[in-house]
Design a protein around this motif. Structure first.
Motif, mmCIF file in Angstrom:
data_model
loop_
_atom_site.group_PDB
_atom_site.id
_atom_site.type_symbol
_atom_site.label_atom_id
_atom_site.label_comp_id
_atom_site.label_asym_id
_atom_site.label_seq_id
_atom_site.Cartn_x
_atom_site.Cartn_y
_atom_site.Cartn_z
ATOM 1 N N ASP A 165 0.814 -1.220 0.000
ATOM 2 C CA ASP A 165 0.000 0.000 0.000
ATOM 3 C C ASP A 165 0.843 1.264 0.000
ATOM 4 N N ASP A 166 2.152 1.120 0.007
ATOM 5 C CA ASP A 166 3.043 2.278 0.114
ATOM 6 C C ASP A 166 3.670 2.616 -1.231
ATOM 7 N N ARG A 167 3.805 3.909 -1.491
ATOM 8 C CA ARG A 167 4.473 4.383 -2.696
ATOM 9 C C ARG A 167 5.745 5.114 -2.292
ATOM 10 N N PHE A 168 6.759 5.055 -3.172
ATOM 11 C CA PHE A 168 8.056 5.621 -2.851
ATOM 12 C C PHE A 168 8.565 6.492 -4.000
ATOM 13 N N ASP A 169 9.174 7.620 -3.632
ATOM 14 C CA ASP A 169 9.883 8.431 -4.618
ATOM 15 C C ASP A 169 11.173 7.713 -5.012
ATOM 16 N N VAL A 170 11.589 7.913 -6.254
ATOM 17 C CA VAL A 170 12.792 7.257 -6.769
ATOM 18 C C VAL A 170 13.752 8.305 -7.312
ATOM 19 N N GLU A 171 15.000 8.213 -6.891
ATOM 20 C CA GLU A 171 16.033 9.082 -7.447
ATOM 21 C C GLU A 171 16.726 8.357 -8.598
ATOM 22 N N THR A 172 16.768 9.018 -9.755
ATOM 23 C CA THR A 172 17.396 8.445 -10.938
ATOM 24 C C THR A 172 18.856 8.869 -11.024
ATOM 25 N N HIS A 173 19.713 7.911 -11.360
ATOM 26 C CA HIS A 173 21.132 8.176 -11.592
ATOM 27 C C HIS A 173 21.474 7.704 -13.001
ATOM 28 N N ALA A 174 22.510 8.273 -13.576
ATOM 29 C CA ALA A 174 22.970 7.824 -14.896
ATOM 30 C C ALA A 174 24.476 8.027 -15.007
ATOM 31 N N ARG A 175 25.076 7.200 -15.823
ATOM 32 C CA ARG A 175 26.498 7.335 -16.138
ATOM 33 C C ARG A 175 26.652 7.217 -17.640
ATOM 34 N N LEU A 176 27.402 8.150 -18.217
ATOM 35 C CA LEU A 176 27.665 8.147 -19.657
ATOM 36 C C LEU A 176 29.050 7.573 -19.933
ATOM 37 N N ALA A 177 29.198 7.028 -21.120
ATOM 38 C CA ALA A 177 30.505 6.506 -21.505
ATOM 39 C C ALA A 177 31.566 7.604 -21.502
ATOM 40 N N THR A 178 31.128 8.863 -21.671
ATOM 41 C CA THR A 178 32.061 9.990 -21.720
ATOM 42 C C THR A 178 32.309 10.623 -20.355
ATOM 43 N N ASP A 179 31.629 10.135 -19.313
ATOM 44 C CA ASP A 179 31.861 10.664 -17.966
ATOM 45 C C ASP A 179 33.239 10.252 -17.471
ATOM 46 N N PRO A 180 33.805 11.020 -16.512
ATOM 47 C CA PRO A 180 35.090 10.615 -15.938
ATOM 48 C C PRO A 180 34.985 9.238 -15.288
ATOM 49 N N THR A 181 36.031 8.446 -15.412
ATOM 50 C CA THR A 181 36.058 7.127 -14.796
ATOM 51 C C THR A 181 36.216 7.280 -13.293
ATOM 52 N N PRO A 182 35.355 6.656 -12.488
ATOM 53 C CA PRO A 182 35.470 6.798 -11.035
ATOM 54 C C PRO A 182 36.712 6.104 -10.503
ATOM 55 N N GLY A 183 37.086 6.449 -9.291
ATOM 56 C CA GLY A 183 38.259 5.838 -8.683
ATOM 57 C C GLY A 183 38.035 4.405 -8.230
ATOM 58 N N THR A 184 36.792 3.956 -8.197
ATOM 59 C CA THR A 184 36.476 2.592 -7.791
ATOM 60 C C THR A 184 37.112 1.580 -8.740
ATOM 61 N N VAL A 185 37.766 0.580 -8.174
ATOM 62 C CA VAL A 185 38.374 -0.472 -8.990
ATOM 63 C C VAL A 185 37.326 -1.538 -9.272
ATOM 64 N N PRO A 186 36.963 -1.771 -10.544
ATOM 65 C CA PRO A 186 35.933 -2.772 -10.856
ATOM 66 C C PRO A 186 36.373 -4.171 -10.441
ATOM 67 N N LEU A 187 35.417 -5.011 -10.064
ATOM 68 C CA LEU A 187 35.728 -6.419 -9.858
ATOM 69 C C LEU A 187 36.124 -7.031 -11.190
ATOM 70 N N PRO A 188 37.036 -7.993 -11.187
ATOM 71 C CA PRO A 188 37.381 -8.656 -12.455
ATOM 72 C C PRO A 188 36.196 -9.440 -12.983
ATOM 73 N N ARG A 189 36.058 -9.454 -14.308
ATOM 74 C CA ARG A 189 35.026 -10.246 -14.954
ATOM 75 C C ARG A 189 35.594 -11.626 -15.249
ATOM 76 N N ASP A 190 34.837 -12.646 -14.905
ATOM 77 C CA ASP A 190 35.278 -14.014 -15.078
ATOM 78 C C ASP A 190 35.705 -14.236 -16.527
ATOM 79 N N PRO A 191 36.900 -14.783 -16.744
ATOM 80 C CA PRO A 191 37.356 -14.980 -18.131
ATOM 81 C C PRO A 191 36.502 -15.957 -18.911
#
Length: 222
Positions: A165-191
């Motif tokens: 019975d409850d409704r919630f507001d949602v905050e939208t986020h987006a990242r573009l391919a041209t945005d600066p790369t964050p300092g977070t180190v991605p997890l490796p993707r399984d080969p």
């Protein structure tokens, strides 16, 4: 074994079954609570796909590095502790929608942020340009994950979600391919997962289709 992301497997069904018992996580499965391992396995096969339209990544970590799971799957060895999904992949405009979840026992260690960064890296390598996600405004932890992975807040959509019975507001986020790369180190993707698309390719290409001149898809990863 270091944490990583990889496509989901049918053998991950017991983990998904245990996760669905948590009402908060069950929302990530469309409100489904699985009756047994077979139902969870069927869900993985039908929903947690890895193709040109959806790429669901299982987040894998050494259980000894996180905590013993309430479902009794504790002990040494790698276990699935969460998921990042890249869905609604649209190649004409180069967009996709991101979602993610993490089991409570694995939270607070940066795994969700690093897994999100890995999924974004893979999506951009496929030729996508804009990745979107949303979180309830009363979920600051999810907001922090998105922000640290380079997803900028763009605005609030009022009462977009309804749980019961409850409704919630949602905050939208987006990242573009041209945005600066964050300092977070991605997890490796399984080969063992399919290779990323060559970013030098001039046109986006559905990763589920063979490359030009290779009708059988020879030479590509399984």
């Amino acid at each position: 074994m270091p944490a990583s992301v990889r496509p989901w497997r049918s053998s991950d069904a017991p983990v998904l079954l245990a996760a669905s018992a948590d009402p908060e996580l069950a929302r990530q499965f469309g409100g489904v609570r699985f009756d047994d391992v077979a139902a969870a396995e069927a869900f993985i096969g039908a929903t947690y796909r890895f193709d040109g339209h959806a790429r669901y990544w299982a987040i894998v970590a050494d259980v000894a590095d996180v905590a013993d799971f309430a479902d009794g799957s504790g002990g040494a060895g790698a276990r699935v502790v969460g998921c990042v999904g890249v869905t609604a992949i649209e190649h004409t405009h180069g967009t996709a929608w991101i979602s993610y979840w993490l089991r409570p026992e694995a939270r607070g260690r940066g795994l969700a942020t690093r897994a999100l960064a890995a999924a974004a890296e893979d999506a951009f390598a496929l030729g996508l340009h804009r990745l979107e996600l949303g979180h309830r405004t009363n979920n600051p932890a999810s907001c922090a994950v998105a922000t640290r992975a380079g997803f900028r807040a763009e605005g609030v959509e009022r009462e977009k979600l309804r749980y019961g019975d409850d409704r919630f507001d949602v905050e939208t986020h987006a990242r573009l391919a041209t945005d600066p790369t964050p300092g977070t180190v991605p997890l490796p993707r399984d080969p063992a997962s399919p290779p990323p698309r060559d970013p030098a390719s001039p046109l986006p290409r559905d990763p589920g289709s063979p490359p030009p001149g290779d009708p059988a898809g020879a030479g590509r990863g399984a």
